[in-house]
Design an enzyme around this catalytic site. Structure first.
Site, PDB file in Angstrom:
ATOM      1  N   GLU A 167       0.854  -1.201   0.000  1.00  0.00           N
ATOM      2  CA  GLU A 167       0.000   0.000   0.000  1.00  0.00           C
ATOM      3  C   GLU A 167       0.873   1.228   0.000  1.00  0.00           C
ATOM      4  O   GLU A 167       0.589   2.226  -0.638  1.00  0.00           O
ATOM      5  CB  GLU A 167      -0.914  -0.013   1.228  1.00  0.00           C
ATOM      6  N   HIS A 283       4.970   7.287   9.537  1.00  0.00           N
ATOM      7  CA  HIS A 283       6.057   6.940   8.609  1.00  0.00           C
ATOM      8  C   HIS A 283       7.429   7.174   9.219  1.00  0.00           C
ATOM      9  O   HIS A 283       8.405   7.469   8.514  1.00  0.00           O
ATOM     10  CB  HIS A 283       5.909   7.714   7.295  1.00  0.00           C
TER      11      HIS A 283
END
Ligand code: DTR
Ligand code: CA
Ligand code: ZN
Ligand code: ZN
Length: 435
Positions: A167, A283
């Site tokens: 993804e 992230h």
């Protein structure tokens, strides 16, 4: 009003109260529905996160596409599903020169022509373990699938769960799945539910603004918890629901926020820290098991199960199962003017039903002070509750049945509450209409 304490109560109110006190409307039991979803144990969800963290730690610190940590994550999830009786399939694809995997798990049974899917991406970025992004969604979907097995659920629709690869490289795995699904198979999908980041430390409660029935299913769940929700606006095409939506499949989902900043108003209603990102470790290498808000993960995991149970029960069809709710608190002035809380009813056809359900949750000491009405879009008032000088109990938490068949369904409906006796105060906590 408390008779023991002499209080000002207008003569008219006394007359009305005396006349109508016995006319309190019957409180109807909620209509019988498919069995409710079980609670999803937070401890179980967190145990999956601990496993995913261990996998990342043992595989170079991440679970990214093309790295050993991703395939180890797939193997962990698949083993749980196989042991629980699922039919699992690994769909391979290539991206960036590396092999990727989608894990698909079918729960045997249900109408093969009505398939409800729930999914989440299992890969992380290379910089970290990806526990909130997206171990949180993956663990919640896994534990919901295991709860289906524990319950031996036999829904009308066929249930399929999915854990997507790559993804983070651009929805690669979910795009590959949708693009390689025959159009006849795609047409059988009654909905796809997506869960990507549902445990953010500085959590917001966002619901995807896509299919209205799916959206209302989530919103009414959170209304039942008295947790206000907002429409997800961080980016429509930014997760695995996008390929399904592009293919015309009804989609929905939940999100607790990424790098956007929580506003003061949001901190007011949800708690947490204004001026700070919903997930400061988005992230990043700090997206570990310490990067989870347990309350948000618990509530969202339970919402996943609620949606799977509700939307896979074919008997809950939109014309009878659509909920319109409002969970914004509205203070009720003591012995003062009436206040209202609104819901905008849309997507209906014709008039409201003769058995319109109005579920109210009003927190107020000495509820006998309160007069409660439902106002139809044209202003017509339907009395739900009269005041009563003898009803000293607290809170009005009840479901009323109203014959609203003379009213047009679409439009703004209002719950109107008035406190007609001094002292004792409270507020409208939440309410909902079920059509
Ligand atoms: N793209 C997701 C995180 C993300 C960012 N905005 C949204 C909106 C709705 C769902 C997910 C997201 C990722 O980085 O995996
Ligand atoms: Ca729970
Ligand atoms: Zn991400
Ligand atoms: Zn994500």
């Amino acid at each position: 009003m408390r008779p023991a304490r002499l209080r000002s109560l207008s003569a008219a109110a006394v007359a009305v109260a005396a006349l109508l006190a016995t006319a309190a409307p019957a409180v109807q039991a909620a209509p019988a529905r498919a069995a409710a979803a079980p609670d999803i144990p937070l401890a179980n969800v967190k145990a999956h996160l601990t496993q995913l963290q261990s996998i990342a730690t043992a595989n170079g610190g991440n679970r990214a596409h093309g790295r050993t940590g991703y395939k180890a994550s797939v193997d962990y999830v698949r083993a749980k599903l196989d042991a629980a009786g699922y039919t699992t399939t690994l769909q391979q694809f290539t991206s960036g020169g590396a092999t990727g995997y989608n894990l698909i798990a079918d729960w045997p049974g249900g109408d093969p022509n009505q398939v409800l899917m729930a999914g989440s991406h299992l890969d992380s970025v290379t910089s970290g373990a990806g526990i909130n992004d997206n171990g949180s969604g993956s663990a919640a979907v896994l534990e919901t699938a295991l709860a289906v097995s524990r319950a031996q659920l036999a829904p009308d629709k066929h249930l399929r769960f999915a854990w997507w690869g790559a993804e983070e490289l651009g929805l690669v795995g979910s795009k590959y799945y949708v693009n390689n699904l025959a159009s006849t198979e795609r047409a059988k999908l009654s909905g796809y539910l997506n869960f990507d980041m549902i445990g953010s430390p500085n959590a917001g409660y966002f619901v995807y603004d896509d299919d209205p029935v799916i959206e209302q299913t989530f919103k009414s769940y959170f209304a039942g918890l008295s947790v206000p929700t907002e429409i997800e606006t961080e980016g429509d095409g930014r997760s695995d629901h996008a390929p399904f939506k592009s293919a015309g499949v009804p989609v929905g989902g939940l999100f607790t926020g990424a790098s956007n900043t929580k506003s003061s108003a949001q901190a007011q209603k949800w708690g947490g820290t204004a001026g700070q990102a919903f997930d400061r470790c988005y992230h990043s290498s700090c997206d570990t098991t310490t990067n989870i808000n347990d309350t948000a993960l618990d509530r969202n995991s339970d919402a996943v199960a609620h949606a799977v149970w509700t939307l896979s029960a074919g008997t809950v069809t939109p014309p009878t199962g659509t909920v319109f709710s409002n969970a914004t608190d509205v203070a009720v002035p003591d012995n003062g003017a009436a206040v209202t809380s609104s819901v905008a009813v849309t997507g209906r056809t014709g008039n409201a039903p003769a058995t319109l359900k109005a579920a109210v949750d009003i927190k107020h000491t000495y509820r006998g002070d309160l007069v409660v009405d439902l106002l139809a879009p044209d202003g017509t008032a339907y009395r739900l509750k009269n005041s009563s000088s003898s009803d000293s109990a607290d809170n009005v938490i009840a479901t009323y049945t109203v014959n609203a068949s003379a009213e047009t369904a679409n439009g703004t409906w209002k719950l109107q509450v008035r406190d007609v006796a001094a002292q004792d105060t409270g507020y409208i906590d939440s309410w909902q209409l079920t059509f």
